[in-house]
Design an enzyme around this catalytic site. Structure first.
Site, PDB file in Angstrom:
ATOM      1  N   LYS A 179       0.728  -1.217  -0.465  1.00 45.13           N
ATOM      2  CA  LYS A 179       0.181   0.114  -0.086  1.00 45.13           C
ATOM      3  C   LYS A 179       0.829   1.237   0.518  1.00 45.13           C
ATOM      4  CE  LYS A 179      -4.166   2.054   2.597  1.00 45.13           C
ATOM      5  NZ  LYS A 179      -4.810   1.123   3.727  1.00 45.13           N
TER       6      LYS A 179
ATOM      7  N   SER B 273     -10.069  -1.576   7.044  1.00 43.00           N
ATOM      8  CA  SER B 273      -9.507  -0.112   5.450  1.00 43.00           C
ATOM      9  C   SER B 273      -8.611  -2.186   4.623  1.00 43.00           C
ATOM     10  CB  SER B 273      -8.558   0.870   5.764  1.00 43.00           C
ATOM     11  OG  SER B 273      -9.421   1.704   5.519  1.00 43.00           O
TER      12      SER B 273
ATOM     13  N   SER C  85      -9.556   1.511   2.149  1.00 40.10           N
ATOM     14  CA  SER C  85      -8.791   2.721   1.805  1.00 40.10           C
ATOM     15  C   SER C  85      -7.885   1.052   1.221  1.00 40.10           C
ATOM     16  CB  SER C  85      -7.929   3.770   2.635  1.00 40.10           C
ATOM     17  OG  SER C  85      -7.142   3.530   3.798  1.00 40.10           O
TER      18      SER C  85
HETATM   19  N1  GLN Z   1     -12.716   3.988   6.152  1.00 41.01           N
HETATM   20  C1  GLN Z   1     -12.320   4.456   7.098  1.00 41.01           C
HETATM   21  C2  GLN Z   1     -12.110   6.211   6.526  1.00 41.01           C
HETATM   22  O1  GLN Z   1     -12.158   6.667   6.375  1.00 41.01           O
HETATM   23  C3  GLN Z   1     -11.325   3.569   7.948  1.00 41.01           C
HETATM   24  C4  GLN Z   1      -9.839   4.190   6.314  1.00 41.01           C
HETATM   25  C5  GLN Z   1      -8.695   3.206   7.119  1.00 41.01           C
HETATM   26  O2  GLN Z   1      -9.388   1.606   8.313  1.00 41.01           O
HETATM   27  N2  GLN Z   1      -7.529   3.444   7.057  1.00 41.01           N
HETATM   28  O3  GLN Z   1     -11.700   6.383   8.205  1.00 41.01           O
END
Ligand code: GLN
Length: 444
Positions: free
Chosen positions: A74, A173, A149
């Site tokens: 990532k 994410s 994400s």
């Molecule tokens: N979707 C969540 C957010 O936007 C989780 C993001 C994540 O775990 N990096 O904060």
């Protein structure tokens, strides 16, 4: 399905070479990446590194446990010499000068970093659509979001663009894209895996973990990347937890929040497993009604603070001038909540809620060993489909509590709803990943 450990054996025995492994992936990437938009940058040294590993094997020198395996990373996990840009224009050409601890550990075992993959910008998002470099597509159905994400890490495993990938999970994410892409995603206990080298979204919640095709592969990678690290003082050594013959499972009532077909699929799978293995099931509830509010208060404040380093003088460009909507929303929101005249009122409220949530988990884990609920409440939407911010945030309603409590969880493929993959989420007490793996293997 051939596991990663078996593949390494083949590479070590010469049946397959590291070079061939890299070349196979590069060929697929070359054919399909344009459409799927998974890799942002490939490691131009990958083939050379593979040749070096093959040469060591040929000369009977010892090689690591991951010899010749290919990893997709990532774009918020620092890899020396590669562009680590968080899928943002702010850091568009930023080349990391050092390796994150997890990368160092993978390299020590002779894994090959194949490249950096797409994500929601600065890990803010749940669909993979907030990347400044275009949305990642879901290899299962390219019209659908792959989840976020860690959209790239999830899609890279599903598209067979790597042997495994690394993602980060602040509120879901890793698990969310694992669920939508039909792969396995582990969010380790907070402190089990070093965060050194991770570009932070919300430091008190962030974790790094693997995405892979099977539970066994996830366990294999987790065992290599975990451990205490002097560069991250929140890390601890895990003491070996013995697996149990029988688990008591807490099945969470999610009817109020989940699509009925999703809720019933997870319930059926859990009941079937319990019957087969002789496990006891207890119906439980989690404080889901306060999960998103607590999570986003913590995230907005900590993310605002984290972004102050992107002032255009040290790394990349000034964030306010180059970031996309979702990142700006959080910076604005975070600065508002943190205003001096509020004297930390909102953040303190969130910390109180956090203490309450932690305590809830502690109480529950006196009654049950593991907790099961869906990973996400609904199936994936189409890329570009208009959905509200609230709907987007609601994707994580079942995952954020795990980060707030600092416990461990994994998403395992559970089946299809409307022909779209859905994951089953298993939660364990802190440092009990072994129980998750044990149960996960029985579910597969
Ligand atoms: N979707 C969540 C957010 O936007 C989780 C993001 C994540 O775990 N990096 O904060």
């Amino acid at each position: 399905m051939k596991g990663l450990q078996e593949k390494v054996k083949e590479i070590k025995s010469g049946k397959l070479t590291a070079t061939k492994n890299v070349a196979n992936f590069l060929k697929k990437i070359d054919e399909k990446n344009k459409d799927l938009n998974i890799y942002l940058h490939l490691n131009s040294e990958a083939l050379k590194q593979a040749e070096e590993i093959d040469l060591k094997i040929k000369n009977k020198k010892s090689v690591g446990k991951l010899a010749g395996l290919c990893v997709a990373v990532k774009s918020c996990i620092s890899v020396k010499g590669l562009i680590t840009n968080c899928a943002s224009k702010v850091l568009e050409d930023y080349v990391s000068p050092y390796d994150a601890t997890v990368i160092k550990k993978l390299r020590e075992e002779d894994a090959i970093i194949l490249g950096m993959v797409n994500m929601d910008e600065f890990a803010c998002g749940g669909s993979g659509e907030t990347s400044a470099f275009g949305p990642t597509k879901n290899p299962v159905n390219t019209q659908l979001i792959p989840g976020g994400s860690s959209s790239g890490p999830g899609a890279a495993v599903a598209a067979d663009f790597c042997d495994f990938s690394l993602g980060s999970d602040t509120g879901g994410s890793i698990r969310n894209p694992a669920s939508h892409c039909g792969v396995v995603g582990l969010k380790p206990t907070y402190g089990a895996v070093s965060r050194y080298g991770l570009l932070d979204l919300c430091m008190s919640l962030d974790t790094i973990g693997p995405l892979a095709k099977t539970v066994e592969d996830s366990q294999f990678i987790f065992d290599i990347i975990k451990g205490q690290d002097n560069f991250d003082t929140t890390t601890k050594e895990e003491t070996e937890i013995k697996i149990k013959k029988k688990y008591t499972i807490g099945l969470v009532d999610v009817k109020k929040y989940a699509k009925p077909e999703v809720a019933s699929l997870i319930e059926e799978r859990t009941k079937k497993l319990a019957k087969k293995e002789g496990y006891e099931i207890k119906k439980i509830s989690l404080p889901l009604d306060i999960s998103l509010e607590t999570y986003y208060l913590l995230v907005y404040v900590e993310f605002f603070s984290a972004t102050r380093k992107y002032d255009g003088r040290r790394f990349g460009k000034k964030i306010e001038d180059f970031a996309g909507h979702e990142v700006l929303r959080r910076i604005l929101g975070g600065s508002e909540i943190s205003r001096a005249e509020f004297k930390g009122k909102y953040y303190r409220e969130a910390l109180k809620a956090r203490a309450f949530i932690r305590q809830q988990f502690e109480t529950l884990f006196k009654e049950v060993d593991l907790i099961i609920l869906p990973t996400v409440p609904r199936t994936a939407h189409k890329i570009g489909e208009e959905i509200t911010v609230e709907e987007m945030y609601a994707y994580d309603i079942f995952t954020v509590l795990v980060n707030i409590a600092g416990v461990a969880a994994m998403s395992v493929p559970a089946g299809l709803v409307d022909k779209k993959p859905i994951g089953l989420q298993i939660i364990s007490p802190q440092f009990h990943e072994n129980w998750i793996f044990d149960l996960g293997k029985k579910l597969e």
